[in-house]
Design an enzyme around this catalytic site. Structure first.
Site, mmCIF file in Angstrom:
data_model
loop_
_atom_site.group_PDB
_atom_site.id
_atom_site.type_symbol
_atom_site.label_atom_id
_atom_site.label_comp_id
_atom_site.label_asym_id
_atom_site.label_seq_id
_atom_site.Cartn_x
_atom_site.Cartn_y
_atom_site.Cartn_z
ATOM 1 N N HIS A 18 39.411 83.210 51.113
ATOM 2 C CA HIS A 18 39.521 81.929 50.413
ATOM 3 C C HIS A 18 38.634 81.908 49.163
ATOM 4 C CE1 HIS A 18 41.900 80.668 53.737
ATOM 5 N NE2 HIS A 18 40.927 80.966 54.576
ATOM 6 N N CYS B 146 41.020 55.579 44.435
ATOM 7 C CA CYS B 146 41.929 54.743 43.647
ATOM 8 C C CYS B 146 43.012 54.244 44.601
ATOM 9 C CB CYS B 146 42.486 55.502 42.439
ATOM 10 S SG CYS B 146 43.460 56.975 42.830
ATOM 11 N N ASP C 67 38.408 52.707 41.266
ATOM 12 C CA ASP C 67 38.970 51.661 40.407
ATOM 13 C C ASP C 67 39.167 50.416 41.277
ATOM 14 O OD1 ASP C 67 41.276 52.103 41.888
ATOM 15 O OD2 ASP C 67 42.555 52.596 40.178
ATOM 16 N N HIS D 7 39.110 75.941 53.073
ATOM 17 C CA HIS D 7 39.934 76.849 52.261
ATOM 18 C C HIS D 7 39.774 76.635 50.756
ATOM 19 C CE1 HIS D 7 43.036 77.974 55.630
ATOM 20 N NE2 HIS D 7 41.774 78.090 56.015
ATOM 21 N N THR E 200 46.012 55.546 45.361
ATOM 22 C CA THR E 200 46.625 56.625 46.143
ATOM 23 C C THR E 200 45.722 57.845 46.326
ATOM 24 O OG1 THR E 200 47.468 57.578 44.098
ATOM 25 C CG2 THR E 200 48.929 56.032 45.271
HETATM 26 C C1 RB5 Z 1 46.176 51.219 39.974
HETATM 27 O O1 RB5 Z 1 47.154 50.245 40.014
HETATM 28 C C2 RB5 Z 1 46.719 52.547 40.502
HETATM 29 O O2 RB5 Z 1 47.704 53.037 39.648
HETATM 30 C C3 RB5 Z 1 45.607 53.538 40.676
HETATM 31 O O3 RB5 Z 1 44.660 53.033 41.530
HETATM 32 C C4 RB5 Z 1 45.946 54.907 41.266
HETATM 33 O O4 RB5 Z 1 46.653 54.766 42.470
HETATM 34 C C5 RB5 Z 1 46.548 55.880 40.373
HETATM 35 O O5 RB5 Z 1 46.778 57.029 40.748
#
Ligand code: RB5
Length: 150
Positions: free
Chosen positions: A133, A65, A8, A98, A67
């Site tokens: 595993h 993304c 994203d 694993h 996180t």
């Molecule tokens: C986008 O702002 C953010 O929420 C997305 O990239 C991601 O981290 C969601 O898990």
């Protein structure tokens, strides 16, 4: 090894770096988007990439993304996808040894490019250990066949 790559907007820069690295390493990949300067929903891009993995056009996916968590949540809704957010060399190694991860998710807002590329290298190179595993991964596959009611 053919990789389906997607992000994203929050993962765009890191994804671009991963794409450059894959090209340098002669790893075949397709970038499913998003493009620069657009704001998108990570779910839509997880769907595009893992759909083609499940269709057999790609071996694994790398999704980025902010996180790594949203991409993992979305990708893991698909039967046959084992998406693992990795944030260092150890988690990358274990996700393969694993968990037989077939979808690496990375956080563009939490990882420096150098660390992300180390993770990618390890994740690409490390084989699944099998044995006990495999029994555990098979149990995850069994869960995919069931419908749980609260
Ligand atoms: C986008 O702002 C953010 O929420 C997305 O990239 C991601 O981290 C969601 O898990």
């Amino acid at each position: 090894m053919k990789i389906a790559l997607a992000s994203d907007h929050a993962g765009y820069e890191l994804k671009a770096g991963v794409g450059r690295y894959l090209a340098e390493q002669a790893v075949e990949f397709k970038d499913f988007g998003c493009g620069p300067n657009e704001s998108v929903d990570y779910v839509d891009f997880a769907v595009k990439a893992v759909t083609d993995v499940l269709a057999g056009a790609f071996d694994r996916a790398i999704l980025v993304c902010g996180t790594g968590m949203g991409m993992a949540l979305a990708a893991n809704k698909f039967k046959g996808i084992r998406a693992t957010p990795c944030w260092n060399a150890y988690t990358a190694e274990m996700s393969r040894k694993h968990n037989d991860s077939n979808c690496l998710t990375l956080g563009g807002r939490v990882l420096a490019l150098e660390e992300a590329l180390r993770i990618v290298r390890i994740w690409l190179d490390t084989p699944f250990e099998g044995g006990r595993h495999a029994r555990r991964v098979d149990k995850i596959k069994e869960l995919e066949e069931r419908h749980f009611k609260p």
